[in-house]
Design a protein around this motif. Structure first.
Motif, PDB file in Angstrom:
ATOM      1  N   ALA A 129      -7.449 -13.678   3.888  1.00 35.39           N
ATOM      2  CA  ALA A 129      -7.481 -14.866   4.741  1.00 35.39           C
ATOM      3  C   ALA A 129      -6.484 -15.885   4.210  1.00 35.39           C
ATOM      4  O   ALA A 129      -6.391 -16.106   3.001  1.00 35.39           O
ATOM      5  N   GLY A 130      -5.751 -16.517   5.115  1.00 34.06           N
ATOM      6  CA  GLY A 130      -4.803 -17.546   4.716  1.00 34.06           C
ATOM      7  C   GLY A 130      -3.404 -17.000   4.593  1.00 34.06           C
ATOM      8  O   GLY A 130      -3.169 -15.796   4.583  1.00 34.06           O
ATOM      9  N   GLY A 131      -2.455 -17.895   4.478  1.00 34.30           N
ATOM     10  CA  GLY A 131      -1.067 -17.489   4.348  1.00 34.30           C
ATOM     11  C   GLY A 131      -0.584 -17.684   2.931  1.00 34.30           C
ATOM     12  O   GLY A 131      -1.045 -18.569   2.220  1.00 34.30           O
ATOM     13  N   SER A 132       0.343 -16.851   2.486  1.00 36.02           N
ATOM     14  CA  SER A 132       0.827 -16.974   1.118  1.00 36.02           C
ATOM     15  C   SER A 132       2.192 -16.323   0.976  1.00 36.02           C
ATOM     16  O   SER A 132       2.511 -15.352   1.641  1.00 36.02           O
ATOM     17  N   GLU A 133       2.958 -16.863   0.044  1.00 31.94           N
ATOM     18  CA  GLU A 133       4.240 -16.250  -0.254  1.00 31.94           C
ATOM     19  C   GLU A 133       4.077 -14.991  -1.095  1.00 31.94           C
ATOM     20  O   GLU A 133       5.040 -14.293  -1.398  1.00 31.94           O
ATOM     21  N   LEU A 134       2.840 -14.697  -1.493  1.00 26.32           N
ATOM     22  CA  LEU A 134       2.591 -13.530  -2.325  1.00 26.32           C
ATOM     23  C   LEU A 134       2.476 -12.248  -1.521  1.00 26.32           C
ATOM     24  O   LEU A 134       2.240 -11.187  -2.094  1.00 26.32           O
ATOM     25  N   SER A 135       2.597 -12.327  -0.194  1.00 32.83           N
ATOM     26  CA  SER A 135       2.509 -11.107   0.598  1.00 32.83           C
ATOM     27  C   SER A 135       3.640 -10.177   0.203  1.00 32.83           C
ATOM     28  O   SER A 135       4.759 -10.591  -0.043  1.00 32.83           O
ATOM     29  N   GLY A 136       3.320  -8.918   0.126  1.00 35.77           N
ATOM     30  CA  GLY A 136       4.300  -7.932  -0.290  1.00 35.77           C
ATOM     31  C   GLY A 136       3.590  -6.707  -0.816  1.00 35.77           C
ATOM     32  O   GLY A 136       2.379  -6.542  -0.631  1.00 35.77           O
ATOM     33  N   SER A 137       4.323  -5.840  -1.471  1.00 34.21           N
ATOM     34  CA  SER A 137       3.774  -4.568  -1.924  1.00 34.21           C
ATOM     35  C   SER A 137       3.838  -4.456  -3.439  1.00 34.21           C
ATOM     36  O   SER A 137       4.724  -5.029  -4.081  1.00 34.21           O
ATOM     37  N   VAL A 138       2.893  -3.721  -3.982  1.00 37.95           N
ATOM     38  CA  VAL A 138       2.857  -3.399  -5.403  1.00 37.95           C
ATOM     39  C   VAL A 138       2.879  -1.884  -5.521  1.00 37.95           C
ATOM     40  O   VAL A 138       1.990  -1.200  -4.998  1.00 37.95           O
ATOM     41  N   GLN A 139       3.910  -1.357  -6.178  1.00 39.93           N
ATOM     42  CA  GLN A 139       4.018   0.086  -6.355  1.00 39.93           C
ATOM     43  C   GLN A 139       3.308   0.475  -7.648  1.00 39.93           C
ATOM     44  O   GLN A 139       3.715   0.074  -8.743  1.00 39.93           O
ATOM     45  N   ILE A 140       2.239   1.238  -7.534  1.00 41.00           N
ATOM     46  CA  ILE A 140       1.493   1.690  -8.696  1.00 41.00           C
ATOM     47  C   ILE A 140       2.275   2.803  -9.392  1.00 41.00           C
ATOM     48  O   ILE A 140       2.833   3.692  -8.734  1.00 41.00           O
ATOM     49  N   VAL A 141       2.319   2.759 -10.716  1.00 46.66           N
ATOM     50  CA  VAL A 141       3.015   3.794 -11.479  1.00 46.66           C
ATOM     51  C   VAL A 141       2.389   5.155 -11.180  1.00 46.66           C
ATOM     52  O   VAL A 141       1.173   5.345 -11.350  1.00 46.66           O
ATOM     53  N   GLU A 142       3.212   6.080 -10.714  1.00 49.51           N
ATOM     54  CA  GLU A 142       2.770   7.431 -10.371  1.00 49.51           C
ATOM     55  C   GLU A 142       1.556   7.383  -9.430  1.00 49.51           C
ATOM     56  O   GLU A 142       0.634   8.193  -9.538  1.00 49.51           O
ATOM     57  N   GLY A 143       1.572   6.411  -8.545  1.00 46.74           N
ATOM     58  CA  GLY A 143       0.458   6.267  -7.617  1.00 46.74           C
ATOM     59  C   GLY A 143       0.916   5.692  -6.296  1.00 46.74           C
ATOM     60  O   GLY A 143       2.109   5.636  -5.985  1.00 46.74           O
ATOM     61  N   PRO A 144      -0.015   5.216  -5.496  1.00 51.68           N
ATOM     62  CA  PRO A 144       0.321   4.713  -4.162  1.00 51.68           C
ATOM     63  C   PRO A 144       0.922   3.313  -4.201  1.00 51.68           C
ATOM     64  O   PRO A 144       0.921   2.635  -5.237  1.00 51.68           O
ATOM     65  N   LYS A 145       1.415   2.886  -3.077  1.00 54.21           N
ATOM     66  CA  LYS A 145       1.863   1.511  -2.883  1.00 54.21           C
ATOM     67  C   LYS A 145       0.724   0.740  -2.214  1.00 54.21           C
ATOM     68  O   LYS A 145       0.089   1.233  -1.284  1.00 54.21           O
ATOM     69  N   VAL A 146       0.434  -0.434  -2.727  1.00 49.13           N
ATOM     70  CA  VAL A 146      -0.603  -1.285  -2.142  1.00 49.13           C
ATOM     71  C   VAL A 146       0.070  -2.515  -1.546  1.00 49.13           C
ATOM     72  O   VAL A 146       0.759  -3.258  -2.257  1.00 49.13           O
ATOM     73  N   THR A 147      -0.126  -2.709  -0.260  1.00 45.53           N
ATOM     74  CA  THR A 147       0.530  -3.812   0.460  1.00 45.53           C
ATOM     75  C   THR A 147      -0.469  -4.900   0.785  1.00 45.53           C
ATOM     76  O   THR A 147      -1.528  -4.639   1.352  1.00 45.53           O
ATOM     77  N   ARG A 148      -0.121  -6.126   0.385  1.00 46.30           N
ATOM     78  CA  ARG A 148      -0.932  -7.293   0.737  1.00 46.30           C
ATOM     79  C   ARG A 148      -0.360  -7.930   1.998  1.00 46.30           C
ATOM     80  O   ARG A 148       0.851  -8.097   2.124  1.00 46.30           O
ATOM     81  N   THR A 149      -1.269  -8.309   2.901  1.00 47.73           N
ATOM     82  CA  THR A 149      -0.849  -9.073   4.079  1.00 47.73           C
ATOM     83  C   THR A 149      -1.875 -10.163   4.317  1.00 47.73           C
ATOM     84  O   THR A 149      -2.979 -10.127   3.761  1.00 47.73           O
ATOM     85  N   PHE A 150      -1.519 -11.147   5.123  1.00 53.04           N
ATOM     86  CA  PHE A 150      -2.359 -12.337   5.273  1.00 53.04           C
ATOM     87  C   PHE A 150      -2.498 -12.724   6.727  1.00 53.04           C
ATOM     88  O   PHE A 150      -1.575 -12.528   7.520  1.00 53.04           O
ATOM     89  N   MET A 151      -3.666 -13.269   7.050  1.00 53.11           N
ATOM     90  CA  MET A 151      -3.905 -13.816   8.382  1.00 53.11           C
ATOM     91  C   MET A 151      -4.206 -15.298   8.234  1.00 53.11           C
ATOM     92  O   MET A 151      -5.178 -15.682   7.579  1.00 53.11           O
ATOM     93  N   ALA A 152      -3.361 -16.122   8.830  1.00 51.87           N
ATOM     94  CA  ALA A 152      -3.531 -17.567   8.745  1.00 51.87           C
ATOM     95  C   ALA A 152      -4.680 -18.007   9.649  1.00 51.87           C
ATOM     96  O   ALA A 152      -4.684 -17.716  10.848  1.00 51.87           O
TER      97      ALA A 152
END
Length: 382
Positions: free
Chosen positions: A329-352
């Motif tokens: 919830a909310g907006g942030s400049e932190l939206s983006g993806s985190v690539q886990i070492v030898e694992g999946p990518k986790v993407t953060r998104t936000f709803m204002a």
């Protein structure tokens, strides 16, 4: 604030409270509910950051899948606080529903009468009356006002009358609602709220029944013996946000086929002892194609909990996914993806949440298209 109030906030799991070095001063964080509650004789108001009108718009969309509560006629925009706004809207719709008198319906009753009416219950006659001819044990349909629709409206009006913060002019009109429904049964505290399905018979109650259910859901805090907590009306903001996002995303994913499933039950370990239940998974041909977790959390010191990343990484590993999605919830400049070492990518998104409901729906549609494009790039996008 007094120590008793701080203790009540913690006991009711409304917020996290920690003392400071100043007497009667506390640091309040992790607020999970909004509304008003009476604690140790003090009225505690918890205001949402989201405007009340937009909060009700999300509630209405999540509960009814429509924009019914955004209508100017409901009157939500007139009040800044949750309880006055809800009281105004409920009273207005209740008065309209009852303008032609209370709704009546058939209710099956069992009774002992001096004459036969309806169906004679012979078995009960023999066991209860010992063969005596009178009174007669019968079952019959009675056309009365004491039906579920009126019980919901009456109980909600009675609960609102006990809440702090209800405007004086609304109190008088709520009392008129109670008088009109004299003779209708009040639903006791703790008893499950009856589910009323809309039909042609109760069409004039369509607007007031969802509001009545909301009042009864939020007004579940009642005075308990030996407790600091009194009457109150509280709404879980995390539940409002997660319910809204779930309904909006289900509609947004519909054009792409498959099924968006909530709380998808599975296990993390081989033995099947570690249970998991992601908030949302997109199933296509019985295969998990995307995993989404919805989080009503506010960033602290520019960071979101790493535990969310760990959790999503475990989900992706379990379902063999290359990417997982966290919706905050909310907006942030932190939206983006985190690539886990030898694992999946986790993407953060936000709803204002500081936008109109229609814009929130658009955000949901864009997010659904983004997920589908990442998972199935060959599928056509809207």
């Amino acid at each position: 604030m007094p120590r008793e109030v701080a203790a009540g906030l913690v006991a009711a799991r409304i917020a996290d409270v920690s003392p400071t070095f100043v007497a009667d001063e506390y640091r309040v964080s992790g607020v999970r509910k909004v509304g008003v509650v009476r604690i140790a004789g003090h009225d505690v108001w918890i205001r949402p950051k989201t405007p009340v009108r937009r909060l009700f718009a999300m509630l209405g969309y999540a509960r009814a899948g429509s924009a019914i509560w955004e209508d100017e006629d409901f009157g939500f925009a007139a009040d800044e606080d949750l309880v006055p706004a809800l009281a105004h809207a409920f009273e207005r719709q209740a008065s309209r529903a009852l303008a032609g008198g209370a709704l009546r319906g058939y209710v099956t009753r069992d009774d002992a009468l001096p004459l036969v009416r309806g169906r004679w219950r012979i078995g009960d006659q023999l066991t209860r009356r010992g063969g005596q001819p009178l009174p007669v044990e019968v079952s019959f349909d009675d056309y009365v006002e004491d039906i579920a629709e009126n019980q919901l409206v009456l109980t909600a009006a009675a609960r609102l009358l006990r809440l702090p913060g209800v405007p004086t002019d609304v109190v008088g009109r709520l009392r008129r609602v109670v008088r009109v429904l004299d003779g209708v049964t009040v639903i006791p505290v703790g008893v499950p709220v009856p589910v009323v399905r809309p039909d042609r018979r109760n069409a004039r109650y369509t607007a007031v029944l969802p509001l009545a259910s909301l009042v009864l859901l939020g007004a579940s805090i009642e005075q308990r013996s030996g407790s600091l907590l009194g009457v109150g009306f509280l709404v879980d903001m995390w539940s409002v946000f997660e319910d809204f996002v779930t309904v909006a995303l289900r509609e947004a994913f519909r054009p792409y086929g498959g099924e968006l499933v909530t709380q998808y039950a599975s296990t993390l370990d081989v033995e099947g002892t570690v249970k998991i239940a992601p908030d949302l998974v997109w199933l296509v041909d019985e295969e998990v194609r995307a995993c989404i977790d919805v989080k009503y959390k506010v960033e602290k010191h520019g960071q979101y909990p790493n535990a969310d990343l760990y959790q999503m990484a475990a989900y992706c590993r379990r379902f063999g996914l290359g990417e997982g999605w966290l919706v905050y919830a909310g907006g942030s400049e932190l939206s983006g993806s985190v690539q886990i070492v030898e694992g999946p990518k986790v993407t953060r998104t936000f709803m204002a949440l500081d936008v109109h409901r229609a814009e929130l729906v658009v955000q949901s549609e864009r997010f659904a298209a983004r997920v589908v494009r990442a998972v199935c790039p060959v599928l056509p996008l809207r």
